[in-house]
Design an enzyme around this catalytic site. Structure first.
Site, PDB file in Angstrom:
ATOM      1  N   GLY A   1       0.814  -1.217   0.000  1.00  0.00           N
ATOM      2  CA  GLY A   1       0.000   0.000   0.000  1.00  0.00           C
ATOM      3  C   GLY A   1       0.844   1.262   0.000  1.00  0.00           C
ATOM      4  O   GLY A   1       0.515   2.241  -0.678  1.00  0.00           O
ATOM      5  N   ASP A   2       1.948   1.230   0.743  1.00  0.00           N
ATOM      6  CA  ASP A   2       2.867   2.378   0.756  1.00  0.00           C
ATOM      7  C   ASP A   2       3.458   2.600  -0.632  1.00  0.00           C
ATOM      8  O   ASP A   2       3.631   3.739  -1.075  1.00  0.00           O
ATOM      9  CB  ASP A   2       4.007   2.137   1.751  1.00  0.00           C
TER      10      ASP A   2
END
Length: 307
Positions: free
Chosen positions: A251-252
């Site tokens: 997600g980062d």
């Protein structure tokens, strides 16, 4: 300039074992120490994309020094606020034959009022054209409104911000118009206390984030791909084929790809494409994805307009 904030960074001590037996002596097959934290992951992907960023956050003690030494291996630009207490250590145990992953995460150091103010003072250097990305958990003794305090300073300085957190801390910042927010579908459902029965339900609730002030909403859906909701349209990225090795940092990586590309192009569709590629490439890697892997995955992602 892009700034990333990791308020509660960590040394991630990743252990590989064949099987994990609790209450007994276990021996590792391999182990590695990695610089951890969601904002750090964002900076590492930006570095792979050859985009400058400065990593901010709190580090302290012997583990803080070790953390900074680990970061030097990745050639990241940093400007950390030094604190008295130790940077945390997170232990991640991968039991390969059991296909299980166990995590034991430290709580992080206590942050004094003076240390917090010193950090906020650093943000006075950001300005028009800059983007500040806030991601991850908060250390001990830091109010849950800390991200909101940061967002207010950033907006007063004329910069944009991105927030990757959940719950009320996310909702509180929406009136300040974050450039993008990125819940996954489960976090989005929890945010509005609903159950999703269709993809349209996800879209409808993502639009609530825009109604409350967000400029773009990214929603990751694991094997079902990802959605981008803008003021005018909804887009979907497919989930490319590949073996998911480690979802930590995916997600980062998506945020890094989106924001880094948007800073260059102002094109949300191309930014979404690059973000989806970065997220999947990291999921298919032992660690944060490298540029060649991102480029390969990019070719297997297509963006379709849903509305």
């Amino acid at each position: 300039m892009i700034y990333t904030i990791t308020a509660n960074p960590s040394i991630d001590y990743v252990l590989q074992v064949d099987t994990l037996a609790t209450g007994k002596v276990n021996r590792t097959t391999t182990d590695v120490k990695l610089p951890g934290g969601k904002g750090i992951n964002v900076s590492r992907i930006l570095n792979e994309l050859q985009l400058d960023s400065t990593a901010l956050g709190f580090v302290g003690g012997a583990t803080g020094s070790m953390f900074e030494n680990l970061l030097k291996q990745h050639n990241l630009k940093t400007s950390f606020t030094k604190v008295t207490n130790d940077t945390r250590i997170n232990v991640k145990i991968n039991a390969t034959k059991q296909n299980e992953e166990t995590e034991i995460n430290g709580t992080g150091p206590e942050i004094s009022a003076e240390e917090k103010q010193s950090f906020l003072n650093q943000l006075k250097s950001v300005g028009n054209g800059d983007v500040v990305i806030m991601a991850g958990s908060l250390p001990q003794q830091v109010e849950t409104t800390f991200y909101l305090d940061i967002a207010k300073v950033i907006k007063d300085q004329g910069a944009d911000f991105v927030i990757d957190t959940t719950g009320q801390a996310l909702l509180d910042t929406l009136p300040l118009n974050p450039l993008v927010v990125k819940p996954n579908n489960h976090e989005l459902a929890d945010l509005f206390n609903v159950t999703f029965n269709s993809e349209q339900d996800i879209v409808d609730n993502a639009r609530k984030l825009l109604d409350q002030g967000a400029k773009h909403a990214l929603v990751s859906m694991a094997g079902d791909g990802a959605l981008l909701v803008t003021k005018d349209h909804v887009y979907k990225a497919n989930a490319p084929k590949g073996q998911v090795i480690n979802s930590v940092g995916a997600g980062d990586s998506m945020i890094a790809g989106f924001v880094g590309t948007f800073m260059k192009t102002k094109d949300p569709i191309e930014s979404f494409h690059e973000g989806a590629a970065c997220g999947s490439a990291t999921a298919f890697s032992q660690d944060i994805a490298v540029k060649n892997k991102i480029d390969d995955v990019y070719k297997n992602i297509s963006i379709s307009q849903l509305s």
